[in-house]
Design a protein around this motif. Sequence first.
Motif, PDB file in Angstrom:
ATOM      1  N   THR A  27     -12.312  23.694   1.589  1.00 37.92           N
ATOM      2  CA  THR A  27     -12.275  22.589   2.797  1.00 37.92           C
ATOM      3  C   THR A  27     -12.731  21.238   2.337  1.00 37.92           C
ATOM      4  O   THR A  27     -12.054  20.243   2.762  1.00 37.92           O
ATOM      5  N   MET A  28     -13.855  21.121   1.558  1.00 37.25           N
ATOM      6  CA  MET A  28     -14.345  19.952   1.106  1.00 37.25           C
ATOM      7  C   MET A  28     -13.475  19.210   0.019  1.00 37.25           C
ATOM      8  O   MET A  28     -13.293  18.156   0.214  1.00 37.25           O
ATOM      9  N   LEU A  29     -12.859  20.059  -0.695  1.00 40.86           N
ATOM     10  CA  LEU A  29     -11.979  19.406  -1.687  1.00 40.86           C
ATOM     11  C   LEU A  29     -10.709  18.948  -0.997  1.00 40.86           C
ATOM     12  O   LEU A  29     -10.349  17.934  -1.323  1.00 40.86           O
ATOM     13  N   MET A  30     -10.334  19.834   0.029  1.00 39.08           N
ATOM     14  CA  MET A  30      -8.990  19.413   0.394  1.00 39.08           C
ATOM     15  C   MET A  30      -9.049  19.596   2.009  1.00 39.08           C
ATOM     16  O   MET A  30      -8.768  20.510   2.716  1.00 39.08           O
ATOM     17  N   PRO A  31      -9.612  18.617   2.514  1.00 36.25           N
ATOM     18  CA  PRO A  31      -9.828  18.510   3.954  1.00 36.25           C
ATOM     19  C   PRO A  31      -8.498  18.565   4.930  1.00 36.25           C
ATOM     20  O   PRO A  31      -7.647  17.841   4.400  1.00 36.25           O
ATOM     21  N   GLN A  51       0.726  -1.341   0.284  1.00 44.40           N
ATOM     22  CA  GLN A  51      -0.081   0.119   0.188  1.00 44.40           C
ATOM     23  C   GLN A  51       0.876   1.165   0.076  1.00 44.40           C
ATOM     24  O   GLN A  51       1.735   1.487   0.728  1.00 44.40           O
ATOM     25  N   ALA A  52       0.588   2.243  -0.997  1.00 47.31           N
ATOM     26  CA  ALA A  52       1.473   3.421  -0.855  1.00 47.31           C
ATOM     27  C   ALA A  52       0.998   4.348   0.010  1.00 47.31           C
ATOM     28  O   ALA A  52       1.512   5.105   0.783  1.00 47.31           O
ATOM     29  N   THR A  53      -0.451   4.290   0.370  1.00 49.97           N
ATOM     30  CA  THR A  53      -1.010   5.222   1.480  1.00 49.97           C
ATOM     31  C   THR A  53      -2.465   4.297   1.980  1.00 49.97           C
ATOM     32  O   THR A  53      -2.858   3.674   1.312  1.00 49.97           O
ATOM     33  N   THR A  54      -2.392   4.426   3.370  1.00 54.49           N
ATOM     34  CA  THR A  54      -3.600   3.979   4.165  1.00 54.49           C
ATOM     35  C   THR A  54      -4.768   4.802   3.964  1.00 54.49           C
ATOM     36  O   THR A  54      -5.904   4.111   4.072  1.00 54.49           O
ATOM     37  N   ASN A  55      -4.515   6.092   3.613  1.00 50.51           N
ATOM     38  CA  ASN A  55      -5.864   6.862   3.657  1.00 50.51           C
ATOM     39  C   ASN A  55      -5.907   7.624   2.244  1.00 50.51           C
ATOM     40  O   ASN A  55      -5.291   8.334   1.651  1.00 50.51           O
ATOM     41  N   THR A  56      -6.915   7.040   1.471  1.00 50.99           N
ATOM     42  CA  THR A  56      -7.248   7.288   0.054  1.00 50.99           C
ATOM     43  C   THR A  56      -8.330   8.403  -0.031  1.00 50.99           C
ATOM     44  O   THR A  56      -8.849   8.398  -1.235  1.00 50.99           O
ATOM     45  N   SER A  57      -8.922   8.803   1.042  1.00 49.69           N
ATOM     46  CA  SER A  57     -10.149   9.685   1.028  1.00 49.69           C
ATOM     47  C   SER A  57      -9.941  10.938   0.161  1.00 49.69           C
ATOM     48  O   SER A  57     -10.661  11.755  -0.441  1.00 49.69           O
ATOM     49  N   ARG A  58      -8.776  11.486  -0.027  1.00 51.55           N
ATOM     50  CA  ARG A  58      -8.318  12.533  -0.891  1.00 51.55           C
ATOM     51  C   ARG A  58      -8.130  12.433  -2.321  1.00 51.55           C
ATOM     52  O   ARG A  58      -7.690  13.125  -3.162  1.00 51.55           O
TER      53      ARG A  58
END
Length: 683
Positions: A248-252, A107-114
């Motif tokens: 803020t929605m786009l980049m939390p 995994q390159a990152t564990t958080n893909t929400s962005r």
Amino acid sequence: MASGDDDDPIIEEIDVYLAKSLADKLYLFQYPVRPSTMTYDDVNHLAARIKPKQQRVELEMAINTMSPNYCRSKGEQIALNVDGTAYDETNTYTAKMMDKQTFSSIQATTNTSRYAAAIFRKGELHVTPLTGILQMRPSFSYLDKADNKTREREAANEGGDSSQDEAEEEVKAITVRFSRPESEQARQRRIQSYEFLQKKQAEEPWAHLHYHGVKDSRSEHERQYLYCQSVDASENSELVKTPKEYLTMLMPPVAEEKVVKPVGPSNVLSMAQLRTLPLGDQVKTLMKNVKMMPFANLMGLLASGTDSTAVLRCIQQVALLVQGNWVVKSDVLYPKNTCSPHSGVPAEVLCRGRDFVMWRFTLERSVMRKEITGIIKLPPEDVKEFLEHVAAPRVNRGWEFLLPTDGEFIKKHPDVAHRQHMLWLGIQSKLEKVFNFSKEDFMPKNSLQPEPVHVSGEQRLKVAQDRVQERRPSLQKDLDSKRAGSSVHIKQEPVGEDEPMDTSSSIPNGSVNGYPSTASPGFDHTNGNGGDASTLELQDFVKKIFRKHFVLTLNEFKRLFNLHLASMPVGRSVFHSVSDHMLQEAILLSPCKQIMVPFPAQSKAAPDEQKVFGLWETGDDFDKHRRLLYDLFTKNYRIRRNMIQARLAQEFEDVPKADIDRLLNECCSSHAGMWYLKGTIQS
């Protein structure tokens, strides 16, 4: 734009659509070992599989064995090492050469929400959230398989040679051990261990997949799901957000994970990295790894030009002086909420046992391991670890202290040696209560102890008269100079070391609660008010200590007072003989009061532990909350939190939770769901 009315004009407006058809199935694959111009699109994919929960993917790709860049002899050698000469269905390479390679994902990152995949069509931007971002790297598991084959062949060869010996195998005794119940700390370490993670990963089965190329019709069909399936304006409401809210929605905002760099490797210290740390951390890291060293060696390991006074201040925070050498403190090796790697014993118990071992070495050069184990009642593995830190086994002498006594350091720094001696006396007092022994139990049997000499009162009087005769000229001179009416301060002369004293007689107490005072007994030598300086300093100490701790038992206050004395330079103390009564009087003269806690009749607490004092007045509004808490504890020695909350709400209406937490943290300790005043928890 020339007029300056708008230097950032809107060029075009684009509608953005959120596509959700592949929201939980879309992965982005990255191939960091190949440039973007060398894709794997035209390579034959032999197999694909996935573990969805772990987001692990493996791809098998064919290798072009006909390429001029392929070494056929090397490929055949690898296949021979992996599979051997026999043909089997489980062989990795069926063509007798390395004709495929496996790519495994991480995994390159564990958080893909962005992150999302976007596609632009006819003035519309369609966005699909990503499920995972995986980096595909070549897997070399075939090398492990080759090593296993080699070990199996070697074991078979050795087994054939030793077949004669196996027939004469001797009967061996079997030791049966019962495992201890697993503690919570041990369970957490096991869960975080590499073996446990490997086992958990192996439990999830592989799901086999079918690979479709980029130009395949099925791939084209699936690609249509990247577009939003419903673009009817009636079903899509307009986004009504301010520009700031939209950004803020786009980049939390995401709290970046701070990577804590270790202060040093577990087994090897990089001196270059070490010297980038603050001085205190350097000293702590060195002592934690070395366990024991003379002060001169410590200065040699630090950067040249380091101030020795600053190093002395730092070393006393993390180490104790034993025979002139510095030994790391037990709580540095065994921090709170940890346990023994050998037996699972809690850190608090380990620290007590190790302190006993270190204390014994302050008395003698050698100790017996069996005797130590019998007193501290800890597993042999832990006792051996304590001893290995500072001692080595000697034939017929037990465990001997590793380093010679550093008399040079003691001679050069008598104030530090005295302070450390006072600290060891405090540790000894605690150990005597825990392990139920006295210092006399460990006095060396073969040491030459001087016989106590009892001197009669007439002999003592004669010695004093002789000294007065010797000092008469100087005393007469002092009297003549002060005849105008000023008082004369006579300082009591101590008896010389070579002159015997009656140890059985009652003499003015020159100690503070059992610890030797740093000043000689007699009249106050700082001013002429008969002890006003010591009284004022004692009251000042009371105010400072209760501002910090809020609630203290008399026993704990005496311990802190003794530590305060030990931290003072030699000869600078104004305290001479301070009794328990004087300490209590100083507490009650300050803005503190005694809290009459109703201890149970069967309580085993000492009298000094049942005398509880609390800070009564500080001048702020929080005093009334503290006084109400004290009043509750005059009715019961332990109280539940909801009772405290109810009483505070009854008296002061709305009391914030933060104020209740502050009150309890300042004055109380929690145990088994009940709250006690500090120092009153019964064992």
